[in-house]
Design an enzyme around this catalytic site. Structure first.
Site, PDB file in Angstrom:
ATOM      1  N   LYS A  78     -29.081  27.750 -16.528  1.00  7.95           N
ATOM      2  CA  LYS A  78     -28.592  27.088 -15.310  1.00  7.95           C
ATOM      3  C   LYS A  78     -28.771  28.018 -14.111  1.00  7.95           C
ATOM      4  O   LYS A  78     -28.586  29.237 -14.233  1.00  7.95           O
ATOM      5  CB  LYS A  78     -27.110  26.720 -15.513  1.00  7.95           C
ATOM      6  CG  LYS A  78     -26.514  25.847 -14.411  1.00  7.95           C
ATOM      7  CD  LYS A  78     -25.047  25.489 -14.715  1.00  7.95           C
ATOM      8  CE  LYS A  78     -24.456  24.594 -13.627  1.00  7.95           C
ATOM      9  NZ  LYS A  78     -23.038  24.234 -13.891  1.00  7.95           N
ATOM     10  N   SER A 158     -21.816  19.214 -13.141  1.00  8.17           N
ATOM     11  CA  SER A 158     -22.850  19.850 -12.365  1.00  8.17           C
ATOM     12  C   SER A 158     -24.043  20.345 -13.192  1.00  8.17           C
ATOM     13  O   SER A 158     -25.125  20.554 -12.638  1.00  8.17           O
ATOM     14  CB  SER A 158     -22.274  21.049 -11.615  1.00  8.17           C
ATOM     15  OG  SER A 158     -21.858  22.060 -12.500  1.00  8.17           O
ATOM     16  N   SER A 182     -18.099  20.162 -16.001  1.00  2.29           N
ATOM     17  CA  SER A 182     -19.528  20.266 -15.685  1.00  2.29           C
ATOM     18  C   SER A 182     -20.438  20.553 -16.864  1.00  2.29           C
ATOM     19  O   SER A 182     -21.655  20.491 -16.720  1.00  2.29           O
ATOM     20  CB  SER A 182     -19.751  21.354 -14.631  1.00  2.29           C
ATOM     21  OG  SER A 182     -19.378  20.905 -13.361  1.00  2.29           O
TER      22      SER A 182
END
Lengths: 495, 95
Positions: A78, A158, A182
Site C-alpha cells: 500500500k 481505504s 480500511s
C-alpha cells in the site's frame, strides 16, 4: 503458465520448496498481470527492477535451504508504507515526488523474510475514505462487476488498490492498513480476506500516520491461511514505535486446526441496523449456523455503546489527523506552492496545504482542528475519548462473560458504484464503517472473511472480532468459517 | 451548535488551509452536517468515565538518554522543496 498468479502464499511456498516453480517465474507472471490490468488502477508505482532483484535473491535463498515462508512471494505494498527510494505518497498530491530515505518496519520485515515487492498500491488519500475515490491517482476499480452490468464498482477503501490487486490475482497478497475498517471493508467488497491485528502488533514506524491511536497494518490475502502466514511476517516488536507491543509473535499458521468445538461466539444485537439489506441479515444468520455446526456455542450479547462508535470516531480520527498532518508544510518534503510577490511563511503554509490536500482530507483536518480548538476540546474531544472508554468496556464485558469471538457483518452493503456517493453528504460515506470502526476504537483484532454472493453476484463478507492478542485463535475461528462457507467464486476477467 | 461562515474561516486559518471566500458557505454547511452527526455523543452518560489515553494497557517505554542516530544532514534535506547551504529555505519569517 498464467495460473501462477492465482496461487495462494501457501501454495506458492510449497511449490517453491519443491522446485516446481521459481520466484523469478512467479514474479514475471505477476508483473505481466499487473501490466495487463491498468484498467483496475490498483498498482500506481510499479517496481519491476526491485521485484526481479529480490526474486533472484529469493531463489538463491530457497535453494540454500531454510528460507522463511514469505521468501520469494510477490506482494504489493500500500502506498501508505514508506519504501526506501520508491514513491510513497499516501495517494496525496502533497507528497508528490517524495522518495523516502528509509523503509517502514513492516515492509522491512517483509523484505527480510524474502518477500518480493511488485510495486505500490492505490488507496484513499491519507487512508481517508471508504471507496478509494479520494486518491490523487484516481479511482481504483473493483475486478468484480454486477451480473449483466459493466458499471465500475468501488473496491472499497481505504486499501482499495490492495483489495483489487489481490482479488484480480495481480499479486499473491498485499499489505493494507486499517484505521476504521480500511482493510476489512475492501476485503469484504472484493471476496478477499483481511485482518487488522490488535493495536500494537504491527509497528507503525514508517507508515504515514493518519490517526495514531487507531492505525494498524495488516495483510490482505486470498484465504485465511495466507493471512496467518503474512501477518506473522509483518508483526514484530519495534523499539522505533513506542506503542509496539513487546510480545512474542506466535506461529499463527500453526493455530489453524479448524477445531472450534466449545468456543463461544457472541452475536451483538446492536449490529442489527435499521434498513440493513435482508441479504446481509441472511448471510449473518448463515454464518451463525456454520459456526454452530462446527461445534461453537452461539450466544446473544449486547454492546450497548455501538451506536456511538462512528460519531466518536469522527471526533477522534480527525483530531489526530489534524495533528499528524500538520507536518505537511511545504518546507521539509513534498509539494510547495508557488508564492506571489510579498507572500510570507503563512501564505506558504496555507497555499501549499490548499493545493496539496484533496477535499476530504482538508475537511477532516478542519473538523479535527475545530474539535480540538479552545472552548470545544472538552465538549467534543474529551467526550469522544470517554465514549471510547465505554465502547472498549462493552467488549471487555462480553469477553469476561466467556465470549471467545464476536460475529458480525463486515459491511452494511456489497460494493457500490464508483461515483454513486458523490452527491451524498460525507456522513453517508462514513456509515460504511459502521461494523468495523468499533474494533479500532477498542484496539481489538478483527478479520473479514468472504462468506457468500449477493443476488447480483457480488461478494459479501462476515467479520469476526477477537480478544486482544489472540489473533491465532481468531484466525482459527475464521478458518473454520471459511471452510464451512466454501467461498471459491472469482471475478470474471474483463480488464 | 451551528457553524457560520466566520467560524469556518477561523477554523481554516487555524488549520493553515487557504479557503476561498466563495467556498466558505459550502464548507460551513459540511461542518454542520458532520457536527450534527457528532452531537449524538451528548446522549451518552459519561459521568465519572476516564477519557481513554491508551487503548492497550501499556506504559510507554523509555530508552536510554543517549544519541543513537544523527549525522544525516544530506538524507534529511534530500526531499526538501528548497534546501540551501545545509538548511531548509523558507520565505522571510522575521521582519
Amino acid at each position: 503458465m498464467s495460473d501462477l498468479t492465482k496461487l495462494t502464499i501457501a501454495g506458492a511456498r510449497d511449490a517453491l520448496r519443491k522446485g516446481d516453480v521459481t520466484s523469478v517465474e512467479l514474479t514475471e507472471a505477476c508483473l505481466s498481470a499487473i501490466d495487463a490490468a491498468d484498467a483496475l488502477n490498483a498498482f500506481v508505482h510499479k517496481t519491476p527492477e526491485i521485484a526481479r532483484d529480490r526474486a533472484a535473491a529469493a531463489d538463491a535463498r530457497i535453494k540454500a535451504g531454510d528460507a522463511p515462508d514469505m521468501c520469494g512471494i510477490p506482494v504489493g505494498i500500500k502506498d501508505l508504507f514508506c519504501t526506501k527510494g520508491v514513491a510513497s505518497q499516501a495517494a496525496s498530491g502533497i507528497l508528490e515526488g517524495f522518495l523516502p530515505e528509509y523503509e517502514s518496519t513492516v515492509s522491512q520485515n517483509l523484505v527480510d523474510a524474502g518477500a518480493v515487492m511488485l510495486g505500490k498500491l492505490n488507496m484513499d488519500e491519507f487512508a481517508m475514505g471508504s471507496s478509494n475515490e479520494t486518491s490523487v491517482y484516481g479511482n481504483a476499480v473493483n475486478p468484480w462487476r454486477r451480473e449483466g452490468s459493466d458499471a465500475a464498482l468501488t473496491p472499497g477503501g481505504s486499501s482499495g488498490g490492495s483489495a483489487s490487486a489481490v482479488a484480480a490475482d495481480l499479486c499473491l497478497a498485499a499489505t493494507g492498513t486499517d484505521t476504521g475498517g480500511s482493510i476489512r471493508q475492501p476485503a469484504a467488497f472484493t471476496g478477499t480476506v483481511g485482518i487488522k491485528p490488535t493495536y500494537g502488533r504491527c509497528s507503525r514506524w514508517g507508515v504515514v500516520a493518519f490517526a495514531s491511536s487507531l492505525d494498524q497494518a495488516g495483510p490482505m490475502t486470498k484465504d485465511v491461511r495466507d493471512a496467518a502466514i503474512m501477518l506473522q511476517a509483518m508483526c514484530s516488536h519495534d523499539p522505533k514505535d513506542s506503542t509496539s507491543a513487546e510480545l512474542a509473535v506466535p506461529d499463527f499458521e500453526a493455530a489453524l486446526t479448524g477445531d472450534i468445538r466449545g468456543k463461544t461466539i457472541g452475536i451483538p444485537k446492536e449490529y442489527h441496523m435499521d434498513g440493513m439489506p435482508q441479504e446481509i441479515e441472511d448471510l449473518w444468520t448463515r454464518g451463525k449456523e456454520m459456526l454452530a455446526d462446527a461445534g461453537a456455542k452461539i450466544v446473544d450479547i449486547s454492546l450497548p455503546h455501538t451506536k456511538y462508535a462512528l460519531p466518536a470516531y469522527y471526533v477522534i480520527a480527525p483530531a489526530e489527523a489534524s495533528s499528524n498532518l500538520a507536518r505537511y508544510d511545504g518546507v521539509r518534503y513534498g509539494h510547495r506552492a508557488k508564492l506571489a510577490q510579498g507572500d510570507g511563511i503563512t501564505e506558504l503554509y496555507e497555499k501549499t496545504r490548499a493545493e496539496g490536500f484533496g477535499s476530504e482530507v482538508q475537511r477532516r483536518i478542519m473538523v479535527g482542528t475545530y474539535v480540538l480548538s479552545a472552548g470545544f476540546y472538552d465538549a467534543y474531544y474529551n467526550r469522544a475519548r470517554k465514549v471510547r472508554t465505554l465502547i472498549k468496556k462493552d467488549f471487555e464485558d462480553a469477553f469476561a462473560q466467556g465470549v471467545d469471538a464476536i460475529l458480525t457483518p463486515a459491511t452494511p452493503s456489497a460494493a457500490f458504484c464508483l461515483g454513486e456517493m458523490t452527491d451524498a453528504d460525507p456522513v453517508q460515506m462514513y456509515l460504511n464503517d459502521v461494523f468495523t470502526v468499533t474494533v479500532n476504537l477498542a484496539g481489538l483484532p478483527g478479520i473479514a472473511v468472504p462468506a457468500g454472493l449477493d443476488k447480483q453476484g457480488l461478494p459479501l463478507g462476515l467479520q469476526l472480532i477477537g480478544r486482544p492478542w489472540e489473533e491465532g485463535d481468531l484466525l482459527n475461528t475464521a478458518y473454520a468459517l471459511e471452510t464451512a462457507a466454501g467461498f471459491v467464486a472469482k471475478p470474471a476477467k474483463w480488464w | 451548535m451551528s457553524i457560520d461562515e466566520g467560524t469556518a474561516a477561523r477554523v481554516a486559518k487555524l488549520a493553515r488551509i487557504k479557503v476561498e471566500e466563495a467556498d466558505l458557505p459550502a464548507l460551513a454547511q459540511e461542518f454542520n452536517t458532520i457536527l450534527g452527526f457528532i452531537e449524538q455523543l451528548n446522549e451518552v452518560d459519561v459521568e465519572g468515565v476516564e477519557p481513554m489515553t491508551s487503548v492497550t494497557p501499556m506504559r510507554l517505554k523509555r530508552r536510554e538518554d543517549v544519541v543513537t542516530d544523527g549525522d544525516q544532514q544530506a538524507a534529511v534535506l534530500k526531499n526538501a522543496p528548497d534546501a540551501r547551504e545545509g538548511f531548509f529555505a523558507v520565505p522571510k519569517v522575521v521582519e
